[in-house]
Design a protein around this motif. Sequence first.
Motif, PDB file in Angstrom:
ATOM      1  N   ALA A 189       0.598  -1.435  -0.221  1.00 49.66           N
ATOM      2  CA  ALA A 189       0.241   0.016  -0.066  1.00 49.66           C
ATOM      3  C   ALA A 189       0.849   1.029   0.060  1.00 49.66           C
ATOM      4  O   ALA A 189       0.244   1.770   0.004  1.00 49.66           O
ATOM      5  N   TYR A 190       2.372   0.608   0.558  1.00 51.43           N
ATOM      6  CA  TYR A 190       2.639   2.210   1.067  1.00 51.43           C
ATOM      7  C   TYR A 190       3.800   2.557  -0.351  1.00 51.43           C
ATOM      8  O   TYR A 190       5.366   3.090  -0.077  1.00 51.43           O
ATOM      9  N   ILE A 191       4.182   1.356  -1.075  1.00 51.24           N
ATOM     10  CA  ILE A 191       5.142   1.331  -1.974  1.00 51.24           C
ATOM     11  C   ILE A 191       6.311   2.641  -2.588  1.00 51.24           C
ATOM     12  O   ILE A 191       7.261   3.094  -2.966  1.00 51.24           O
ATOM     13  N   GLN A 203      -1.472  -3.430  -4.134  1.00 53.11           N
ATOM     14  CA  GLN A 203      -1.535  -2.361  -3.996  1.00 53.11           C
ATOM     15  C   GLN A 203      -3.090  -1.130  -4.046  1.00 53.11           C
ATOM     16  O   GLN A 203      -3.895  -1.829  -4.285  1.00 53.11           O
ATOM     17  N   THR A 204      -2.542  -0.372  -4.199  1.00 53.23           N
ATOM     18  CA  THR A 204      -4.172   1.022  -4.052  1.00 53.23           C
ATOM     19  C   THR A 204      -3.764   1.814  -4.379  1.00 53.23           C
ATOM     20  O   THR A 204      -2.992   2.545  -4.026  1.00 53.23           O
ATOM     21  N   PHE A 205      -5.125   2.616  -4.715  1.00 53.02           N
ATOM     22  CA  PHE A 205      -4.531   3.988  -4.853  1.00 53.02           C
ATOM     23  C   PHE A 205      -5.793   5.149  -3.958  1.00 53.02           C
ATOM     24  O   PHE A 205      -5.675   6.488  -3.351  1.00 53.02           O
ATOM     25  N   SER A 206      -5.374   4.361  -2.523  1.00 50.97           N
ATOM     26  CA  SER A 206      -6.309   5.232  -1.231  1.00 50.97           C
ATOM     27  C   SER A 206      -4.750   5.946  -0.688  1.00 50.97           C
ATOM     28  O   SER A 206      -5.443   6.941  -0.567  1.00 50.97           O
ATOM     29  N   LYS A 207      -3.833   5.583  -1.003  1.00 48.47           N
ATOM     30  CA  LYS A 207      -2.826   6.707  -0.567  1.00 48.47           C
ATOM     31  C   LYS A 207      -1.633   7.273  -0.803  1.00 48.47           C
ATOM     32  O   LYS A 207      -1.776   9.463  -1.598  1.00 48.47           O
ATOM     33  N   ALA A 208      -0.647   6.870  -2.518  1.00 46.05           N
ATOM     34  CA  ALA A 208       0.127   7.910  -3.294  1.00 46.05           C
ATOM     35  C   ALA A 208      -0.928   8.321  -3.898  1.00 46.05           C
ATOM     36  O   ALA A 208      -0.274   9.742  -4.547  1.00 46.05           O
ATOM     37  N   ILE A 246     -12.562   6.514  -3.841  1.00 42.79           N
ATOM     38  CA  ILE A 246     -12.915   5.633  -4.564  1.00 42.79           C
ATOM     39  C   ILE A 246     -12.954   4.585  -4.867  1.00 42.79           C
ATOM     40  O   ILE A 246     -13.968   3.841  -5.091  1.00 42.79           O
ATOM     41  N   ARG A 247     -12.420   4.140  -3.468  1.00 39.63           N
ATOM     42  CA  ARG A 247     -11.918   2.997  -3.613  1.00 39.63           C
ATOM     43  C   ARG A 247     -11.775   2.243  -4.513  1.00 39.63           C
ATOM     44  O   ARG A 247     -12.127   1.066  -5.182  1.00 39.63           O
ATOM     45  N   LEU A 248     -10.328   1.817  -4.182  1.00 41.09           N
ATOM     46  CA  LEU A 248      -9.695   0.801  -5.554  1.00 41.09           C
ATOM     47  C   LEU A 248      -8.844   0.450  -4.620  1.00 41.09           C
ATOM     48  O   LEU A 248      -7.412   1.205  -4.856  1.00 41.09           O
TER      49      LEU A 248
HETATM   50  C1  LIG Z   1      -3.972   1.770   3.692  1.00 38.06           C
HETATM   51  C2  LIG Z   1      -3.540   1.252   3.718  1.00 38.06           C
HETATM   52  C3  LIG Z   1      -4.828  -0.252   2.524  1.00 38.06           C
HETATM   53  C4  LIG Z   1      -5.080  -0.038   1.956  1.00 38.06           C
HETATM   54  O1  LIG Z   1      -6.667  -0.221   1.460  1.00 38.06           O
HETATM   55  P1  LIG Z   1      -7.101  -0.177   0.644  1.00 38.06           P
HETATM   56  O2  LIG Z   1      -9.312  -1.079   0.959  1.00 38.06           O
HETATM   57  O3  LIG Z   1      -7.052  -0.042  -0.443  1.00 38.06           O
HETATM   58  O4  LIG Z   1      -8.107   1.087   0.638  1.00 38.06           O
HETATM   59  C5  LIG Z   1      -4.394  -1.552   2.713  1.00 38.06           C
HETATM   60  N1  LIG Z   1      -3.344  -1.855   2.932  1.00 38.06           N
HETATM   61  C6  LIG Z   1      -2.744  -1.378   4.091  1.00 38.06           C
HETATM   62  C7  LIG Z   1      -1.538  -2.373   4.675  1.00 38.06           C
HETATM   63  C8  LIG Z   1      -2.747  -0.097   4.376  1.00 38.06           C
HETATM   64  O5  LIG Z   1      -1.728   0.427   5.813  1.00 38.06           O
END
Ligand SMILES: *Cc1c(COP(=O)(O)O)cnc(C)c1O
Length: 350
Positions: free
Chosen positions: A176-178, A200-205, A211-213
């Motif tokens: 998630a933080y890569i 990986q995620t769209f939630s951080k960087a 949007i939850r992806l």
């Molecule tokens: C924030 C985070 C996520 C992100 O989860 P989403 O459901 O994509 O928002 C995933 N794994 C870790 C370790 C996180 O801290």
Amino acid sequence: MEIEALARKNIRELVAYSSARSEFKGKAEVWLDANENPFDTGLNRYPDPLQQEVKTRISELKGVSPDQLFLGNGSDEAIDLLIRIFCEPRIDHILTLPPTYGMYKVSASISDVAVRTINLDPDFQPAVAAILAAANAHSKLLFICSPNNPTGNRIDPLRIEALLEGFAGIVVVDEAYIDFSSGESCTQLLEKYPRLVVMQTFSKAWGLAGIRLGMAFADKRIIHLLNKVKPPYNVNQLTQAAALAALKNPTETQMRVKTLLTERKQLIHALEASPIVQQVYPSDANFLLVQTADPNGLYHFLIDQRIVVRNRSTVIGCEGCLRFTVGTPTENTRLIQQIDTFAKTLAPDA
Ligand SMILES: *Cc1c(COP(=O)(O)O)cnc(C)c1O
């Protein structure tokens, strides 16, 4: 063991729901197959169940083939699906490495799947021999979070490879933080290790938590299982559109990441200068784990100043620690000012 053989029998035998939009993929002018409303609201049609356009963009950016990519309603959906695909409730279990992200355990518990924990060592690295010793034929998933939440460090890639070599189940590396890390993504190991899943995620960087992806990169046999089990339209049209817009301009995301990395450095400096800070742990993420003399006192003081941070002081291995997300320059300055104020209330003469 083969990937299919690791999956639950009912999932291997499952015939996926075939939606109208997945059965007919050609070009048409009149769509009377899905009981949609014909009047154009901009959103009256079901979205692409396999998100082809978004996947094409992501695969160009990440250098991973689209058929090695799954998209979910946040990474949290991928975590839940993996547990439901591979773990027989009350029989199989997952392995987690505390202190780490809480969703692995919550998702497992919802599915009535047990969790075996092997604590990270004092450097917050996995104890490879202990993990392999704790595993048996019912250990279906091993969750490794790198960079790890809440400690912030990345996991030694050699230890990840040792676990990929020695563990017989599926190894999930949650990245998630890569994008905040100086280390490389494990996606480069996908060809070598078919039992690897990288999330990986769209939630951080990307700044798109709303949007939850979430993305999962894996061998196409694992992707096939994920697609079979997911709800047909798990990624809605608004989400797909927002992701496409962001993917068209990745430099904007890169600039924001750069700013946050500069801020992280300054925040580390300022915190290390504080008399009440005992330790700022190294971070490859957009947050800092910080050990202080009076975590609960500081936590409540900050709340009174309307600053919310994460209290991790009761988490195993994180005793005395708060977790600070790196904010905007203004937010970080305000945080430091209030920490200084709190320090003065403890030692007014200092
Ligand atoms: C924030 C985070 C996520 C992100 O989860 P989403 O459901 O994509 O928002 C995933 N794994 C870790 C370790 C996180 O801290």
